[in-house]
Motif scaffolding. Structure first.
Motif, short mmCIF file in Angstrom:
data_model
loop_
_atom_site.label_atom_id
_atom_site.label_comp_id
_atom_site.label_asym_id
_atom_site.label_seq_id
_atom_site.Cartn_x
_atom_site.Cartn_y
_atom_site.Cartn_z
N PHE A 30 -0.40 -30.48 29.45
CA PHE A 30 0.12 -29.18 28.99
C PHE A 30 0.46 -29.23 27.50
O PHE A 30 0.84 -30.28 26.98
CB PHE A 30 1.36 -28.80 29.79
CG PHE A 30 1.10 -28.62 31.25
CD1 PHE A 30 0.43 -27.49 31.72
CD2 PHE A 30 1.50 -29.58 32.19
CE1 PHE A 30 0.17 -27.32 33.08
CE2 PHE A 30 1.25 -29.41 33.53
CZ PHE A 30 0.58 -28.28 33.99
N THR A 31 0.36 -28.09 26.85
CA THR A 31 0.71 -28.00 25.43
C THR A 31 2.24 -27.90 25.32
O THR A 31 2.92 -27.59 26.30
CB THR A 31 0.12 -26.73 24.80
OG1 THR A 31 0.73 -25.59 25.43
CG2 THR A 31 -1.39 -26.64 24.99
N GLU B 200 3.82 -25.54 24.09
CA GLU B 200 4.18 -24.16 24.45
C GLU B 200 4.24 -23.99 25.98
O GLU B 200 5.14 -23.33 26.50
CB GLU B 200 3.18 -23.16 23.86
CG GLU B 200 3.21 -23.04 22.35
CD GLU B 200 2.48 -24.18 21.64
OE1 GLU B 200 1.65 -24.85 22.29
OE2 GLU B 200 2.74 -24.39 20.44
N ASP B 201 3.27 -24.62 26.68
CA ASP B 201 3.29 -24.55 28.15
C ASP B 201 4.58 -25.17 28.68
O ASP B 201 5.25 -24.63 29.56
CB ASP B 201 2.13 -25.36 28.77
CG ASP B 201 0.75 -24.88 28.33
OD1 ASP B 201 0.65 -23.73 27.90
OD2 ASP B 201 -0.21 -25.67 28.44
N MET C 4 7.66 -23.14 28.13
CA MET C 4 7.74 -22.01 29.07
C MET C 4 8.31 -22.51 30.41
O MET C 4 9.14 -21.84 31.03
CB MET C 4 6.32 -21.45 29.26
CG MET C 4 6.25 -20.05 29.76
SD MET C 4 6.87 -18.86 28.56
CE MET C 4 6.64 -17.36 29.51
N MET C 5 7.85 -23.66 30.86
CA MET C 5 8.34 -24.21 32.13
C MET C 5 9.82 -24.56 32.02
O MET C 5 10.59 -24.35 32.96
CB MET C 5 7.52 -25.44 32.52
CG MET C 5 6.09 -25.10 32.92
SD MET C 5 5.16 -26.56 33.43
CE MET C 5 3.49 -25.88 33.54
N ARG D 173 11.94 -23.09 30.10
CA ARG D 173 12.69 -21.83 30.12
C ARG D 173 12.88 -21.38 31.57
O ARG D 173 13.95 -20.87 31.94
CB ARG D 173 11.95 -20.76 29.32
CG ARG D 173 12.17 -20.91 27.82
CD ARG D 173 11.06 -20.23 27.03
NE ARG D 173 11.20 -18.78 26.98
CZ ARG D 173 10.33 -17.97 26.37
NH1 ARG D 173 9.26 -18.48 25.76
NH2 ARG D 173 10.53 -16.67 26.35
N GLN E 295 2.20 -16.60 22.35
CA GLN E 295 1.49 -17.86 22.60
C GLN E 295 0.69 -17.76 23.90
O GLN E 295 1.14 -17.15 24.86
CB GLN E 295 2.50 -19.02 22.75
CG GLN E 295 3.35 -19.25 21.53
CD GLN E 295 4.63 -20.01 21.88
OE1 GLN E 295 5.13 -19.95 23.00
NE2 GLN E 295 5.16 -20.74 20.89
N ILE F 2 -0.11 -19.41 26.98
CA ILE F 2 0.41 -20.52 27.78
C ILE F 2 -0.32 -20.58 29.11
O ILE F 2 -0.90 -19.60 29.57
CB ILE F 2 1.93 -20.41 28.01
CG1 ILE F 2 2.28 -19.11 28.73
CG2 ILE F 2 2.69 -20.50 26.67
CD1 ILE F 2 2.65 -19.26 30.15
N LYS F 3 -0.28 -21.76 29.73
CA LYS F 3 -0.99 -21.92 31.00
C LYS F 3 -0.18 -22.75 31.98
O LYS F 3 0.76 -23.46 31.58
CB LYS F 3 -2.35 -22.58 30.78
CG LYS F 3 -2.23 -24.02 30.33
CD LYS F 3 -3.55 -24.73 30.32
CE LYS F 3 -3.40 -26.21 29.94
NZ LYS F 3 -2.69 -26.48 28.69
N TYR G 106 5.58 -26.83 36.86
CA TYR G 106 6.01 -25.71 37.70
C TYR G 106 4.85 -24.77 37.97
O TYR G 106 3.97 -24.59 37.14
CB TYR G 106 7.15 -24.95 37.02
CG TYR G 106 8.41 -25.76 36.86
CD1 TYR G 106 8.77 -26.70 37.81
CD2 TYR G 106 9.24 -25.59 35.76
CE1 TYR G 106 9.92 -27.45 37.67
CE2 TYR G 106 10.39 -26.34 35.60
CZ TYR G 106 10.73 -27.27 36.57
OH TYR G 106 11.87 -28.01 36.42
N LEU H 166 12.39 -15.69 30.33
CA LEU H 166 10.98 -15.72 29.94
C LEU H 166 10.59 -14.55 29.04
O LEU H 166 9.58 -14.62 28.35
CB LEU H 166 10.08 -15.74 31.19
CG LEU H 166 10.23 -16.96 32.11
CD1 LEU H 166 9.10 -17.02 33.12
CD2 LEU H 166 10.27 -18.27 31.31
#
Lengths: 471, 418
Positions: free
Chosen positions: A426-427, A429-430, A433-434, A436, B147, B149-150, B162, B403
């Motif tokens: 994962f980057t 940024e990924d 996000m997780m 968060r 961004q 995101i994935k 997750y 989010l």
């Protein structure tokens, strides 16, 4: 003291604090990393879990849930100590509703108990990890467990309808429920597989699945691993979804045969357990197509389990294969990589090459239909050089899985073991996000710190002297 | 970039922008955030009336420009596509390899994958094949910071990180703009059959109980009232039994299994009590399948609702709804406890509220809820669009706050005004 307060909540016989008692809980099925918790508690109700969690907040100590401790990735490792909440005494099956096809269970219910309990009704709980005789439903929820039959029936998340969940601040939430399609975000699906980092699941509404009417269980014997993997690819490509499609290579066959005397050919390059299930009608047609595909790919022979007893023995060999590994070496470490099914021949050749490179013997027994490999790296943990080579070989195998467009874990989880791989899957940024998402459940990182993410638990330094003294 | 205008629930006009790349979409989101504009993702606009009205001015973002097939390794039975592809385009592609995504979507010619994911659309086959959450193994979205995101990946089994796939499916575009998904696929079945039979009101419940115990394994177990059946007949030309209630049972499997199940089911049914029993096999089943799939999309309806219930409560709920003076058209996926109803009659918001209250109470007793799929925009302030409040709404709100803290995406439109 916290331990006294905990005794007040759960009772004297439900709190462990002595060094010898705690040793049992210093690791799970991933034995390479060890650390003792400071306290282990055994609540028997959701209310007790809530009180324990609130005390952990009051005393500012980390905590983590534990089921049966069968994680192979260090999911239950108490990094930095703290309070371990062992859910094994919450083991009631609260409701079975066959008309609406669900059951309600406490999280400490053992996976196999549930299916045994459902058998008279003609139902079962579909996820069937090899550890199903020990692992708990709560643990299955935490890791989104798989198993051989998930190829057709799906993994744990596909069978969880709702949860009762204690958040790290002690609030209780009910997500989902026995009816499908509840309005709002799919909190249940989001929580499943979060590896205990969102809170403590105390109860689950699970989907129950009708037992298949019939099975055809075939054993394909192949000269080479390539022939076996090509067969897998062709079966799926032909539009057949078997109930299970499992591969065992020559090395694991030797161990399994020595343990169970099934009659596996010891000179075969690999065998496939190929099972179709469902209605009796049409099953022979599928089985015949599978036999034809296996023959086309050079199968030396394709045997059919002649009786239910033979089928069960075959599955016992498969599910207890890891146990039989003890015959090959004093220690082993298993990996859980995933590749697209069509890359199986490639990854198995790579595993062989990597084993030779690091002089590590590697046995293979895995969920071939899903592309989920389980190379078992054999070693002797008393020899530090072997341990080092095993870890290097493991990492190189997982690197290759990523390189093939796959993943480093299909069902065991990241835990502590595979944290270093997260930034490669994962980057930043990924991952942000997780994190968060985690902060919505677990803002202080108090629950299961330093798991899954390289930065996990950064908000709490659980080994700080003052905090441990509080215990 | 093409520019035009759109309204969402009479809110607007919103300028609509169609990005051609994910990078352009990221720029759009960042710019919108900087200008304090909301972002309203748009697909085929077949479900645009689902949810509450927008609460903030902003821009519509049409995803049709992002419709590329990224990778289709058919032998792995997965496909990675951008969100703007229509379901019809996707299924046509998959058909070339004799595969499919077994999710039923009305207006597949217009509905985009992104929209279908955001609304978690499903249909009659959900009983046999599940819903989108069972098929999405990887997802990409543009987040509140623009961004890309994935989460998940491209392999069928994966527990690394997750599972944002589950979170995004059914989130109504409130957590970001879905740009791409990787889907698990299924082989097209060798054979199919749809059985239909008529039924009197008091027999619906016992018949469903019996079908539930059947040795057969239907992939669809639907119930329609007479009004809904007549609509299906008008749409498809298929003659259905002239009865108060119609039950439709679908099978998909290899030839032997389908043939056996059709025979078996007929044998299991109580002789003489199922007027108009008819089995449509192979291509003959197609028009009726289409009718069942298309039913929920009915923009001319005054009010369209969806109930989710314990499956065992479906019959009683349907009978109660059918007895309402407005005589709704009712279609249930009885195996899954999902009921869709259209009210065409003249209806005042007050009457709609009373009706919803009554149905909601029954749904609550059956551990479910009733939401509005479609109604006049002006009614939405007065009606429980997302059903009775749930005890877990605060956690949903907490996720939204983490989010999408600036409430960029579809503000106000989801559960609890998220």
């Amino acid at each position: 003291m916290l331990s006294d307060r905990l005794r007040d909540v759960v009772g004297r016989d439900a709190v462990l604090t002595s060094a010898s008692d705690l040793m049992v809980y210093e690791c799970d099925g991933y034995t390479i990393a060890k650390n003792k918790p400071d306290v282990v508690v055994f609540p028997t109700s959701t209310e007790q879990v809530v009180q324990v969690v609130k005390l952990c907040n009051e005393y500012d100590v980390p905590f983590l849930p534990r089921g049966a401790g069968t994680s192979l990735a260090g999911g239950c490792l108490p990094v930095g100590g703290g309070v371990m909440i062992a859910l094994t005494r919450m083991k009631r099956i609260l409701e079975v509703n066959t008309r609406d096809r669900y059951a309600v269970v406490e999280s400490g219910v053992v996976n196999l108990w549930l299916s045994n309990h459902l058998r008279p009704h003609g139902f079962h709980f579909a996820p069937d990890p090899s550890s199903q005789g020990a692992c708990t439903i709560g643990g299955n929820v935490a890791t989104n467990s798989g198993g051989p039959h998930t190829l057709k029936y799906g993994v744990t998340v596909n069978h969880i309808l709702g949860l009762e969940f204690v958040l790290p601040d002690g609030r209780v939430v009910h997500t989902g429920g026995p009816a499908e399609d509840n309005p709002g975000y799919d909190l249940t699906g989001t929580i499943v597989g979060s590896e205990g980092t969102f809170g403590v699941a105390t109860k689950a509404w699970v989907r129950i699945t009708r037992n298949p009417e019939a099975y055809r269980t075939l054993l394909g014997v192949f000269e080479t691993v390539d022939d076996a993997t090509n067969t897998i690819s062709d079966i799926i490509g032909a539009g057949i979804i078997p109930g299970a499609l499992e591969m065992l290579d020559q090395l694991i066959l030797q161990a399994v045969e020595a343990a169970f005397h099934f009659g596996f050919p010891l000179d075969a390059g690999a065998v496939l357990i190929m099972e179709v299930d469902g209605l009796e009608a049409g099953l022979d047609a599928d089985a015949e197509r599978i036999v034809a595909i296996a023959r086309k790919n050079g199968a030396r022979e394709v045997r059919r389990a002649a009786s239910d007893a033979e089928r069960l023995l075959l599955w016992k060999c498969r599910k207890q294969a890891f146990g039989a590994v003890g015959r090959l070496a004093p220690s082993y470490c298993t990996q859980d990589g995933v590749v697209p099914r069509t890359k199986l021949p490639h990854i198995l050749r790579e595993i062989q090459r990597i084993g030779a490179k690091y002089q590590v013997r590697i046995a293979n027994v895995f969920h071939a239909g899903d592309g989920n490999i389980h190379p078992i790296l054999l070693f002797d943990e008393r020899d530090p050089d072997q341990v080092k080579r095993v870890l290097q070989a493991s990492h190189e195998i997982l690197d290759e899985c990523i390189h093939c467009g796959g993943s480093v874990t299909g069902e065991h989880g990241i835990g502590v073991e595979k944290i270093d791989f997260m930034p490669r899957l994962f980057t930043p940024e990924d991952l942000a996000m997780m994190l968060r998402l985690r902060s919505a459940f677990n803002p202080d990182g108090r629950c299961s710190p330093r798991k899954v993410f390289p930065t996990a638990g950064a908000c709490i330094e659980p080994s700080r002297a003052g905090r441990r003294a509080a215990l | 970039m093409d520019q035009n205008l759109c309204f969402i629930d009479a809110f607007g006009p919103l300028p609509v922008i169609q990005p051609q790349t994910v990078a352009e979409l990221g720029d759009l989101v960042r710019r919108a955030a900087a200008e304090n504009q909301a972002v309203y993702p748009l697909g085929g606009q077949t479900m645009l009336t689902y949810g509450l009205p927008p609460t903030r001015p902003g821009i519509g973002v049409n995803l049709r420009g992002l419709s590329r097939v990224i990778d289709y390794p058919a032998r792995d039975m997965t496909v990675t596509v951008q969100a703007g592809i229509t379901l019809a385009e996707l299924q046509e592609l998959l058909r070339t390899e004799n595969q499919r995504l077994p999710i039923d979507v009305p207006r597949a010619d217009r509905a985009t994958l992104g929209g279908v994911l955001a609304t978690n659309t499903s249909g009659p086959r959900r009983y046999g094949f599940g819903t989108l959450r069972d098929y999405v193994i990887g997802i990409s979205a543009v987040n509140d910071q623009g961004q890309d995101i994935k989460a998940g990946g491209r392999v069928v089994k994966n527990v690394a990180g997750y599972d944002l796939c589950k979170l995004y499916v059914g989130s109504l575009g409130t957590l970001g703009v879905i740009t791409q998904a990787t889907l698990k696929l299924r082989p097209r079945p060798e054979e199919q059959a749809l059985l239909t039979l008529g039924c009197r009101a008091e027999a619906v419940g016992p018949l469903l109980d019996q079908l539930h115990r059947s040795r057969t394994q239907p992939v669809c177990l639907d119930v329609l009232n007479g009004a809904a059946a007549r609509w299906v007949t008008r749409q498809t030309g298929i003659a259905l039994p002239d009865a108060d209630w119609i039950v439709a049972v679908g099978f998909e499997d290899n030839r032997e299994a389908v043939a056996w199940q059709v025979r078996q089911l007929i044998q299991e049914l109580p002789a003489g009590q199922v007027p108009g029993l008819e089995a449509r096999v192979s291509h003959a089943a197609e028009p009726l399948w289409r009718g069942l799939v298309e039913f929920p999309h009915r923009p001319e309806a005054r009010l369209t609702i969806k109930a989710n219930l314990l499956p065992s409560a479906t019959a009683a709920f349907c009978l109660q709804a059918a007895a309402l003076p407005e005589a709704p058209l009712l279609h249930a996926h009885a195996g899954s406890g999902i009921v869709v109803g259209h009210v065409d009659a003249d209806l005042t918001p007050d009457r709609a509220r009373a009706m919803l209250k009554e149905l909601q109470d029954s749904a609550a007793a059956a551990r479910g809820n009733v939401v509005i799929l479609h109604c006049p925009a002006a009614w939405k302030t007065a009606l429980p669009v997302w059903g009775a409040p749930r005890g877990d709404a605060w956690l949903m709100r907490s996720i939204k706050e983490r989010l999408d803290p600036r409430r960029l995406f579809n503000p106000g439109r989801f559960v609890d005004g998220i």
